[in-house]
Design an enzyme around this catalytic site. Structure first.
Site, mmCIF file in Angstrom:
data_model
loop_
_atom_site.group_PDB
_atom_site.id
_atom_site.type_symbol
_atom_site.label_atom_id
_atom_site.label_comp_id
_atom_site.label_asym_id
_atom_site.label_seq_id
_atom_site.Cartn_x
_atom_site.Cartn_y
_atom_site.Cartn_z
ATOM 1 N N GLU A 161 -5.973 2.292 4.405
ATOM 2 C CA GLU A 161 -6.254 3.705 4.130
ATOM 3 C C GLU A 161 -7.739 4.050 4.234
ATOM 4 O O GLU A 161 -8.088 5.170 4.591
ATOM 5 C CB GLU A 161 -5.731 4.089 2.747
ATOM 6 C CG GLU A 161 -4.239 3.843 2.521
ATOM 7 C CD GLU A 161 -3.352 4.584 3.506
ATOM 8 O OE1 GLU A 161 -3.744 5.666 3.961
ATOM 9 O OE2 GLU A 161 -2.270 4.068 3.817
ATOM 10 N N GLU A 170 -12.769 11.287 2.388
ATOM 11 C CA GLU A 170 -12.177 11.833 3.600
ATOM 12 C C GLU A 170 -13.261 12.487 4.448
ATOM 13 O O GLU A 170 -14.051 13.291 3.943
ATOM 14 C CB GLU A 170 -11.116 12.860 3.182
ATOM 15 C CG GLU A 170 -10.311 13.470 4.281
ATOM 16 C CD GLU A 170 -9.286 14.442 3.720
ATOM 17 O OE1 GLU A 170 -8.828 15.309 4.486
ATOM 18 O OE2 GLU A 170 -8.944 14.337 2.524
ATOM 19 N N ASN A 208 -2.903 15.581 -8.667
ATOM 20 C CA ASN A 208 -3.102 14.148 -8.873
ATOM 21 C C ASN A 208 -4.353 13.868 -9.709
ATOM 22 O O ASN A 208 -4.350 12.997 -10.573
ATOM 23 C CB ASN A 208 -3.190 13.427 -7.533
ATOM 24 C CG ASN A 208 -1.849 13.290 -6.862
ATOM 25 O OD1 ASN A 208 -0.855 12.992 -7.505
ATOM 26 N ND2 ASN A 208 -1.804 13.544 -5.561
#
Length: 308
Positions: A161, A170, A208
């Site tokens: 990931e 990201e 989250n």
């Protein structure tokens, strides 16, 4: 929790977005049941760490009151015990973080360095060790082979990931605004673009940050930047998902590895039909190959049921 992720392809210099989408209430209940309470985490972190006791040994018998260190924390035996892992057995009482000890995590620092030679300096081995207190049964349950396989599986997905732990956040900033779900009653107090992917599994979305923060005793909803500023917090968010969330699968990744379902089921818990059941066989094969490489470094067999 449906976890829709853009796959990070390890072909050249690539990285795509990652997202963790909401699941059923059962996963949230698992989070509340499995994670430490905010009060207990705050109470432990408020105290200055004590010196580490001698490292726990599976062959040593300990009487009531015997103190050992394990995974960077001190533990006291409540009654006589032998070959029961601190953190994975109720006989041990957690006495908090300690300093000056030797890590007995199933992955040594030398092995960690060998697995991630080009990682971003943010991803420290000590940060991972410090995060283990949040879920002490992680890589600490079952036989030595089971414990090594779980650690290898977790590090495999972290490798995949974040592209070998090279990325802390990201990189596609155009997607940042998408990770705010204003339908939630608490909204996005840190701003619409604040909940982008961060950490080893590119942890994202305001719900989250809220749920994991509550479980870990951290205000991640108001300060999501902690995940890219504190290595321990980054690893803790990854461990929260691993140990408490089913994702699009039927079990947590922790349960898959300690219960014998195998590595393939951890892929399903992360990405479900996006990769499994013919969704992306190339991606599945790449994860399996990485897992086999990591288990080899850790000196254990990968086990069965590797694919999904």
């Amino acid at each position: 929790m449906y976890r829709i992720k853009g796959l990070l392809t390890v072909l050249s210099a690539v990285v795509a977005t990652a997202a963790l989408l909401p699941t059923a209430s059962a996963a949230s209940a698992a989070s509340a049941a499995s994670a430490p309470s905010p009060a207990s985490v705050s109470a432990v972190s408020a105290a200055a760490p004590a010196p580490c006791a001698p490292v726990w040994s599976s062959s040593t018998a300990y009487s009531a009151g015997g103190t050992v260190s394990h995974h960077g924390r001190n533990w006291a035996a409540k009654w006589w015990t032998q070959n029961e892992n601190p953190g994975a057995a109720t006989v041990w009482a957690d006495r908090g973080a300690c300093t000056g000890g030797v890590s007995d995590f199933v992955v040594s620092e030398a092995q960690f360095d060998a697995l991630f030679p080009d990682r971003n300096p943010f991803y420290t081995y000590q940060g991972l060790i410090d995060a283990l207190h949040a879920y002490p049964r992680f890589a600490n349950t079952g036989t030595p082979a089971t414990r090594a396989r779980e650690a290898a599986a977790f590090l495999t997905h972290a490798d995949f990931e974040s592209v070998g732990l090279r990325y802390v956040k990201e990189i596609n900033e155009a997607n940042y605004w998408r990770k705010c779900d204003y339908s939630r009653p608490y909204g996005c107090p840190a701003g619409q673009t604040a909940y982008y992917g961060r950490g080893p599994i590119m942890f994202s979305w305001n719900f989250n940050y809220k749920t994991a923060g509550d479980a870990l005793g951290l205000d991640l909803l108001d300060n999501p930047w902690l995940v890219e500023q504190d290595p321990s917090v980054a690893w803790q968010t990854a461990l929260w998902y691993w140990n408490t969330q089913n994702g699009p699968g039927t079990m947590t990744s922790h349960d898959a590895m300690v219960g014998g379902a195998g590595f393939g089921e951890t892929i399903r818990s992360l990405n479900g039909a996006l990769e499994c059941d013919g969704g992306n066989p190339g991606s599945v094969a790449a994860r399996v190959a990485t897992y086999e490489r990591i288990t080899a470094v850790l000196g254990t067999a990968p086990g069965s049921r590797l694919s999904c």
